[in-house]
Scaffold this active site. Structure first.
Site, PDB file in Angstrom:
ATOM      1  N   GLN A   1     -20.423  26.197  42.006  1.00  0.00           N
ATOM      2  CA  GLN A   1     -20.722  24.636  41.659  1.00  0.00           C
ATOM      3  C   GLN A   1     -21.619  24.260  42.984  1.00  0.00           C
ATOM      4  O   GLN A   1     -22.806  23.628  42.509  1.00  0.00           O
ATOM      5  CB  GLN A   1     -19.702  24.100  41.301  1.00  0.00           C
TER       6      GLN A   1
ATOM      7  N   VAL B   1     -13.329  25.747  34.595  1.00  0.00           N
ATOM      8  CA  VAL B   1     -13.911  25.176  35.587  1.00  0.00           C
ATOM      9  C   VAL B   1     -14.277  26.281  36.577  1.00  0.00           C
ATOM     10  O   VAL B   1     -13.543  26.844  37.107  1.00  0.00           O
ATOM     11  CB  VAL B   1     -12.702  24.115  36.114  1.00  0.00           C
ATOM     12  N   SER B   2     -15.558  26.346  36.891  1.00  0.00           N
ATOM     13  CA  SER B   2     -16.284  27.475  37.534  1.00  0.00           C
ATOM     14  C   SER B   2     -15.621  27.264  39.284  1.00  0.00           C
ATOM     15  O   SER B   2     -15.320  26.064  39.610  1.00  0.00           O
ATOM     16  CB  SER B   2     -17.703  27.144  37.676  1.00  0.00           C
ATOM     17  N   ALA B   3     -15.834  28.293  39.816  1.00  0.00           N
ATOM     18  CA  ALA B   3     -15.511  28.165  41.261  1.00  0.00           C
ATOM     19  C   ALA B   3     -16.276  27.459  42.218  1.00  0.00           C
ATOM     20  O   ALA B   3     -17.531  27.304  41.670  1.00  0.00           O
ATOM     21  CB  ALA B   3     -15.383  29.859  41.876  1.00  0.00           C
TER      22      ALA B   3
ATOM     23  N   ARG C   1     -10.502  17.628  42.643  1.00  0.00           N
ATOM     24  CA  ARG C   1     -10.631  18.829  41.599  1.00  0.00           C
ATOM     25  C   ARG C   1      -9.328  19.131  40.784  1.00  0.00           C
ATOM     26  O   ARG C   1      -9.353  19.339  39.547  1.00  0.00           O
ATOM     27  CB  ARG C   1     -11.117  19.960  42.380  1.00  0.00           C
TER      28      ARG C   1
END
Length: 417
Positions: A84, A78-80, A44
């Site tokens: 996701q 960038v979503s948590a 990530r």
């Protein structure tokens, strides 16, 4: 040495990624081994801005802003990881699937590519060239550039070149469902999207069910709003407070017949009404907001500016400054401590304007109706009816309707107990 090279040389990101995945599994966000394997594999940290602490990059609850607009608003994130994982599980992503992602960040597409494998296809599309460039760079750094197709375009029209898709994942806040998205799904396909309904957003998994698209699951969430043709901007109505400052009412789907009727609504003080209904501290009541959004006349958000009595009293400092408009008056929800040991709050409302008492009582009446219908809605209570279809609902159960450009979203609540 670049940031990525420095991180890789220490090996610390492997431990943090493993810990992140362990917690996602323990907390129930990940339920399938192929999803777990993807989260353990994809780095990530390659998809967040340089200088982002590793603890933030691998924080389960951490979304990371990747682009900020001129006014300081987040344009891309960038979503948590928990969200996701939840949306991937909602979509049932599996090996060999063809998947379209609407809203690019790179990381989510890489996760999906890990799951779909060599026989699958992942296409990610975004309107912003800066966003797709960052996504491409991260995918290239992680070795996913040959497994994910990155497209720069207005996602309102989908990506027909690679259709049909088994699943569409929308990772940007959407006010409506574009017809192209539904048209580009296979007959048994699923679309998972954060759909906004009169201010409130839920990640909903929709599948075709006769005349409508029926939900199979729902998740409270928040996303950066969509740009381009599908964008939707709230309308604002500023009200001058004689004591100083202004109160602003923000409308999403509500249309007022005559906004000028509210011009003097703040000239007299608030009138309060209380429901007698309580809730313990830290207990979620987000479904109340959906009920009010669907049934309270003139539903709106309320912002109290500096210098207003409402701001001084803290009415709009919480995450539930919502109310409604009834002609020349409006109301806003509030809570008060009951004094019960262990922290408990009572639901209530305050009204403003010539008919302040009636406005406050109207909101309290809706709170009581929400309580009678069980306070919570199941994940299969949502539906989307494309334009031209006939909406059918249970006569015995209340149904909130949210009228969109391309169709109508509905929420059918359980019958009163």
């Amino acid at each position: 040495m670049s940031q990525a090279e420095s991180i890789i040389s220490t090996g610390s990101e492997d431990e943090l990624r493993a810990a992140m995945t362990d917690r996602l599994v323990a907390d129930g966000w990940i339920g399938r081994p192929e999803v777990e394997a993807a989260f353990r594999a994809v780095p990530r940290h390659l998809f967040v801005p340089d200088g982002t602490p590793l603890e933030t990059a691998y924080g389960v609850d951490q979304s990371v802003v990747t682009k900020v607009g001129a006014g300081g608003a987040s344009m891309s994130t960038v979503s948590a990881p928990w969200l996701q994982a939840r949306m991937i599980e909602q979509a049932g992503i599996a090996a060999g699937m063809r998947v379209l992602e609407i809203g690019s960040g790179g990381y989510n597409a890489a996760l999906v590519a890990e799951i779909t494998g060599e026989k699958g296809l992942v296409v990610t599309v975004d309107i912003d060239r800066d966003v797709t460039a960052r996504a491409s760079a991260g995918l290239r750094a992680g070795g996913y550039d040959e497994r994910v197709v990155v497209v720069t375009a207005d996602a309102e029209y989908g990506v027909g070149e690679y259709a049909d898709y088994d699943a569409i994942l929308v990772t940007v806040g959407a006010w409506d469902i574009a017809p192209a998205w539904l048209e580009q799904l296979t007959p048994g396909g699923v679309i998972v999207m954060p759909l906004r309904m009169n201010t409130f957003t839920r990640s909903l998994a929709f599948r075709r069910a006769e005349e409508c698209w029926a939900s199979t699951s729902a998740q409270l969430c928040g996303f950066v709003e969509m740009q381009g043709v599908g964008a939707r901007v709230e309308r604002r109505l500023a009200l001058h407070d004689p004591a100083g400052g202004q109160v602003t009412l923000l409308f999403d789907e509500t249309e007022l017949n005559d906004p000028t009727l509210l011009e003097g609504a703040l000239e007299s003080g608030a009138v309060r009404a209380w429901s007698g209904l309580t809730i313990p501290d830290q207990v979620d009541f987000a479904d109340l907001h959906l009920w009010l959004a669907g049934f309270l006349p003139g539903f709106c958000r309320v912002e109290a500016g500096q210098g207003t009595p409402m701001a001084a009293e803290g009415v709009c400092k919480t995450w539930f400054p919502f109310g409604g408009v009834l002609g020349d008056s409006f109301c806003v929800m509030e809570l008060r401590e009951t004094g019960v040991r262990g922290a408990e709050y009572e639901f209530g409302a305050r009204g403003y304007g010539p008919h302040a008492a009636e406005a406050a009582e109207a909101l309290v009446a809706q709170i009581k109706d929400w309580d009678r219908h069980g306070r919570a809605i199941p994940g299969d209570a949502f539906a989307y009816w494309p334009a031209g279809t006939t909406i059918t609902a249970l006569d015995s159960a209340p149904t909130g309707m949210f009228h969109k450009a391309h169709g109508t979203a509905t929420i059918t609540w359980p019958s009163a107990g």
